[in-house]
Structures are given as C-alpha cells and as structure tokens.
Design a protein around this motif. Structure first.
Motif, PDB file in Angstrom:
ATOM      1  N   ASP A   1     -17.145   6.742  -0.770  1.00  0.00           N
ATOM      2  CA  ASP A   1     -15.986   6.886  -1.639  1.00  0.00           C
ATOM      3  C   ASP A   1     -14.719   6.628  -1.122  1.00  0.00           C
ATOM      4  OD1 ASP A   1     -14.763   7.950  -3.961  1.00  0.00           O
ATOM      5  OD2 ASP A   1     -15.022   9.857  -3.508  1.00  0.00           O
ATOM      6  N   VAL A   2     -13.610   6.081  -1.923  1.00  0.00           N
ATOM      7  CA  VAL A   2     -12.266   5.657  -1.592  1.00  0.00           C
ATOM      8  C   VAL A   2     -11.590   7.044  -1.065  1.00  0.00           C
ATOM      9  CG1 VAL A   2     -10.121   4.676  -2.446  1.00  0.00           C
ATOM     10  CG2 VAL A   2     -12.288   3.491  -2.934  1.00  0.00           C
ATOM     11  N   SER A   3     -11.595   8.047  -1.863  1.00  0.00           N
ATOM     12  CA  SER A   3     -11.108   9.262  -1.757  1.00  0.00           C
ATOM     13  C   SER A   3     -11.492   9.887  -0.510  1.00  0.00           C
ATOM     14  CB  SER A   3     -11.297  10.356  -2.758  1.00  0.00           C
ATOM     15  OG  SER A   3     -12.372  10.679  -3.080  1.00  0.00           O
ATOM     16  N   LYS A   4     -12.781   9.923  -0.003  1.00  0.00           N
ATOM     17  CA  LYS A   4     -13.220  10.362   1.340  1.00  0.00           C
ATOM     18  C   LYS A   4     -12.930   9.278   2.302  1.00  0.00           C
ATOM     19  CE  LYS A   4     -17.565  12.312  -0.591  1.00  0.00           C
ATOM     20  NZ  LYS A   4     -19.047  12.471  -0.651  1.00  0.00           N
ATOM     21  N   LEU A   5     -13.070   7.943   2.099  1.00  0.00           N
ATOM     22  CA  LEU A   5     -12.354   7.088   3.309  1.00  0.00           C
ATOM     23  C   LEU A   5     -10.967   7.555   3.515  1.00  0.00           C
ATOM     24  CD1 LEU A   5     -12.586   4.755   4.798  1.00  0.00           C
ATOM     25  CD2 LEU A   5     -11.671   3.500   3.123  1.00  0.00           C
ATOM     26  N   LEU A   6      -9.890   7.693   2.650  1.00  0.00           N
ATOM     27  CA  LEU A   6      -8.584   8.186   2.762  1.00  0.00           C
ATOM     28  C   LEU A   6      -8.430   9.256   3.283  1.00  0.00           C
ATOM     29  CD1 LEU A   6      -7.182   6.257  -0.264  1.00  0.00           C
ATOM     30  CD2 LEU A   6      -6.961   5.520   2.009  1.00  0.00           C
ATOM     31  N   ALA A   7      -9.241  10.343   3.012  1.00  0.00           N
ATOM     32  CA  ALA A   7      -9.029  11.560   3.427  1.00  0.00           C
ATOM     33  C   ALA A   7      -9.492  11.737   5.050  1.00  0.00           C
ATOM     34  CB  ALA A   7     -10.057  12.687   2.887  1.00  0.00           C
ATOM     35  N   ALA A   8     -10.469  10.819   5.465  1.00  0.00           N
ATOM     36  CA  ALA A   8     -10.930  10.726   6.985  1.00  0.00           C
ATOM     37  C   ALA A   8     -10.011   9.954   7.588  1.00  0.00           C
ATOM     38  CB  ALA A   8     -12.443  10.397   6.678  1.00  0.00           C
ATOM     39  N   MET A   9      -9.383   9.074   7.065  1.00  0.00           N
ATOM     40  CA  MET A   9      -8.310   8.246   7.832  1.00  0.00           C
ATOM     41  C   MET A   9      -7.186   8.594   8.421  1.00  0.00           C
ATOM     42  SD  MET A   9      -8.176   4.312   6.708  1.00  0.00           S
ATOM     43  CE  MET A   9      -7.271   3.070   7.455  1.00  0.00           C
ATOM     44  N   THR A  10      -7.266   8.852   9.815  1.00  0.00           N
ATOM     45  CA  THR A  10      -5.627   9.567  10.370  1.00  0.00           C
ATOM     46  C   THR A  10      -4.803   8.240  10.603  1.00  0.00           C
ATOM     47  OG1 THR A  10      -6.491   9.076  12.662  1.00  0.00           O
ATOM     48  CG2 THR A  10      -7.001  11.235  11.603  1.00  0.00           C
ATOM     49  N   PRO A  11      -3.451   8.481  10.699  1.00  0.00           N
ATOM     50  CA  PRO A  11      -2.547   7.593  11.057  1.00  0.00           C
ATOM     51  C   PRO A  11      -2.800   6.792  12.180  1.00  0.00           C
ATOM     52  CG  PRO A  11      -1.306   9.522  10.559  1.00  0.00           C
ATOM     53  CD  PRO A  11      -2.953  10.026  10.432  1.00  0.00           C
ATOM     54  N   GLU A  12      -3.732   7.312  12.955  1.00  0.00           N
ATOM     55  CA  GLU A  12      -3.989   6.558  14.385  1.00  0.00           C
ATOM     56  C   GLU A  12      -5.115   5.554  14.179  1.00  0.00           C
ATOM     57  OE1 GLU A  12      -3.781   9.933  14.364  1.00  0.00           O
ATOM     58  OE2 GLU A  12      -1.756  10.262  15.430  1.00  0.00           O
ATOM     59  N   VAL A  13      -6.075   5.987  13.323  1.00  0.00           N
ATOM     60  CA  VAL A  13      -7.127   5.072  12.743  1.00  0.00           C
ATOM     61  C   VAL A  13      -6.577   3.904  12.084  1.00  0.00           C
ATOM     62  CG1 VAL A  13      -9.012   4.926  11.315  1.00  0.00           C
ATOM     63  CG2 VAL A  13      -8.967   6.756  12.887  1.00  0.00           C
ATOM     64  N   TYR A  14      -5.590   4.091  11.271  1.00  0.00           N
ATOM     65  CA  TYR A  14      -4.907   3.096  10.310  1.00  0.00           C
ATOM     66  C   TYR A  14      -4.312   2.174  11.308  1.00  0.00           C
ATOM     67  CZ  TYR A  14      -0.908   0.726   7.989  1.00  0.00           C
ATOM     68  OH  TYR A  14      -0.039   0.023   7.552  1.00  0.00           O
ATOM     69  N   GLU A  15      -3.621   2.720  12.267  1.00  0.00           N
ATOM     70  CA  GLU A  15      -2.736   1.809  13.433  1.00  0.00           C
ATOM     71  C   GLU A  15      -3.614   0.764  14.026  1.00  0.00           C
ATOM     72  OE1 GLU A  15       0.469   1.104  13.765  1.00  0.00           O
ATOM     73  OE2 GLU A  15       0.943   2.760  12.221  1.00  0.00           O
ATOM     74  N   ARG A  16      -4.974   1.425  14.156  1.00  0.00           N
ATOM     75  CA  ARG A  16      -5.958   0.732  15.112  1.00  0.00           C
ATOM     76  C   ARG A  16      -6.728  -0.191  14.297  1.00  0.00           C
ATOM     77  NH1 ARG A  16      -8.581   2.632  19.765  1.00  0.00           N
ATOM     78  NH2 ARG A  16     -10.708   1.906  19.190  1.00  0.00           N
ATOM     79  N   MET A  17      -6.759  -0.057  12.862  1.00  0.00           N
ATOM     80  CA  MET A  17      -7.313  -1.197  11.920  1.00  0.00           C
ATOM     81  C   MET A  17      -6.264  -2.105  11.600  1.00  0.00           C
ATOM     82  SD  MET A  17      -9.836   1.106   9.414  1.00  0.00           S
ATOM     83  CE  MET A  17     -11.365   0.848   9.536  1.00  0.00           C
ATOM     84  N   SER A  18      -5.164  -1.717  11.679  1.00  0.00           N
ATOM     85  CA  SER A  18      -4.110  -2.692  11.050  1.00  0.00           C
ATOM     86  C   SER A  18      -3.818  -3.706  12.382  1.00  0.00           C
ATOM     87  CB  SER A  18      -2.677  -1.972  11.177  1.00  0.00           C
ATOM     88  OG  SER A  18      -1.630  -2.831  10.643  1.00  0.00           O
ATOM     89  N   PHE A  19      -3.984  -3.149  13.576  1.00  0.00           N
ATOM     90  CA  PHE A  19      -3.793  -3.948  14.805  1.00  0.00           C
ATOM     91  C   PHE A  19      -5.067  -5.011  14.827  1.00  0.00           C
ATOM     92  CE2 PHE A  19      -5.209  -5.028  19.115  1.00  0.00           C
ATOM     93  CZ  PHE A  19      -3.976  -5.655  19.619  1.00  0.00           C
ATOM     94  N   ALA A  20      -6.104  -4.393  14.578  1.00  0.00           N
ATOM     95  CA  ALA A  20      -7.338  -5.301  14.388  1.00  0.00           C
ATOM     96  C   ALA A  20      -7.432  -6.465  13.321  1.00  0.00           C
ATOM     97  CB  ALA A  20      -8.699  -4.450  14.332  1.00  0.00           C
ATOM     98  N   VAL A  21      -6.742  -6.117  12.225  1.00  0.00           N
ATOM     99  CA  VAL A  21      -6.626  -7.069  11.158  1.00  0.00           C
ATOM    100  C   VAL A  21      -5.703  -8.350  11.595  1.00  0.00           C
ATOM    101  CG1 VAL A  21      -5.814  -7.407   8.871  1.00  0.00           C
ATOM    102  CG2 VAL A  21      -7.471  -5.409   9.382  1.00  0.00           C
ATOM    103  N   GLU A  22      -4.519  -7.616  12.110  1.00  0.00           N
ATOM    104  CA  GLU A  22      -3.290  -8.573  12.494  1.00  0.00           C
ATOM    105  C   GLU A  22      -3.756  -9.703  13.628  1.00  0.00           C
ATOM    106  OE1 GLU A  22      -0.015  -6.303  13.264  1.00  0.00           O
ATOM    107  OE2 GLU A  22       0.194  -5.596  11.374  1.00  0.00           O
ATOM    108  N   THR A  23      -4.589  -8.973  14.618  1.00  0.00           N
ATOM    109  CA  THR A  23      -4.917  -9.819  15.591  1.00  0.00           C
ATOM    110  C   THR A  23      -6.391 -10.443  15.829  1.00  0.00           C
ATOM    111  OG1 THR A  23      -5.750  -7.902  17.059  1.00  0.00           O
ATOM    112  CG2 THR A  23      -3.296  -8.403  17.200  1.00  0.00           C
ATOM    113  N   GLY A  24      -7.263  -9.885  14.798  1.00  0.00           N
ATOM    114  CA  GLY A  24      -8.580 -10.493  14.946  1.00  0.00           C
ATOM    115  C   GLY A  24      -9.309  -9.986  16.056  1.00  0.00           C
ATOM    116  N   LYS A  25      -8.782  -8.780  16.749  1.00  0.00           N
ATOM    117  CA  LYS A  25      -9.478  -8.264  17.648  1.00  0.00           C
ATOM    118  C   LYS A  25      -9.434  -6.602  17.811  1.00  0.00           C
ATOM    119  CE  LYS A  25      -6.674 -10.160  21.127  1.00  0.00           C
ATOM    120  NZ  LYS A  25      -6.493 -10.878  22.291  1.00  0.00           N
TER     121      LYS A  25
END
Length: 101
Positions: free
Chosen positions: A2-26
């Motif tokens: 569920d989207v709301s559960k995903l957003l509730a579980a996502m910390t700013p640190e997780v967001y930064e890691r995922m954003s880095f991964a999307v930008e760099t491909g790794k």
C-alpha cells in the motif's frame, strides 16, 4: 504494498539512498540496479517527493504531485544569490608559465 504504508516506512535516509540509486544506476555500495529495481525505486522516489518535497528543485516532483519547472530567469536569480557565486569576489586569475607547473 500500500502506498501509504510505503511512505510511512520510508525515512529520509532511505529516500536519499533510493534517489542516489535512480540517478546513478547503482546502489551506494556500487552494486548495479536491475531494471525492475530502478523502476520500483523511481516510483518510490516520486511518491516520496509528491508527499514531502516542499522545496522542489527543477525537474523534481513537488509536494502535491506536480513536476517543478524553473524558468531561465529563476535559475539566473538563484545562481546570482548563491553563496558559491559570492565567495570568490576577486576577478584575479592565477597565471603560470609552463615550466612553473
């Protein structure tokens, strides 16, 4: 998930890691993303931005879900007042002869 559960579980640190991964491909440890991981991470990043990104940069999703576009004039104002542009107020250029390097 569920989207709301995903957003509730996502910390700013997780967001930064995922954003880095999307930008760099790794991932931050250097492991390449699979295409499925990239797609899922990109969706999660966009969902997070649409909920929490109150100071959206150019071409990011702002809070509310709209993509933020900046005009050329906005970029000029932003760079004219940035600390980087005012830190080197001297117009001197260091000049060296070839044998001095």
């Amino acid at each position: 998930m569920d989207v709301s559960k995903l957003l509730a579980a996502m910390t700013p640190e997780v967001y930064e890691r995922m954003s880095f991964a999307v930008e760099t491909g790794k991932w931050p440890d250097g492991t390449p993303l699979t295409s499925e991981q990239r797609d899922s991470a990109m969706q999660a990043v966009m969902l997070y931005q649409s909920k929490y990104n109150t100071e959206a940069q150019h071409m990011t999703v702002a809070a509310g879900g709209e993509i933020k576009f900046k005009t050329k004039a906005e970029f000029k104002r932003e760079f004219a007042t940035s600390p980087e542009s005012t830190s080197n107020t001297s117009s001197d250029i260091a000049r060296f002869e070839h044998d001095e390097l």
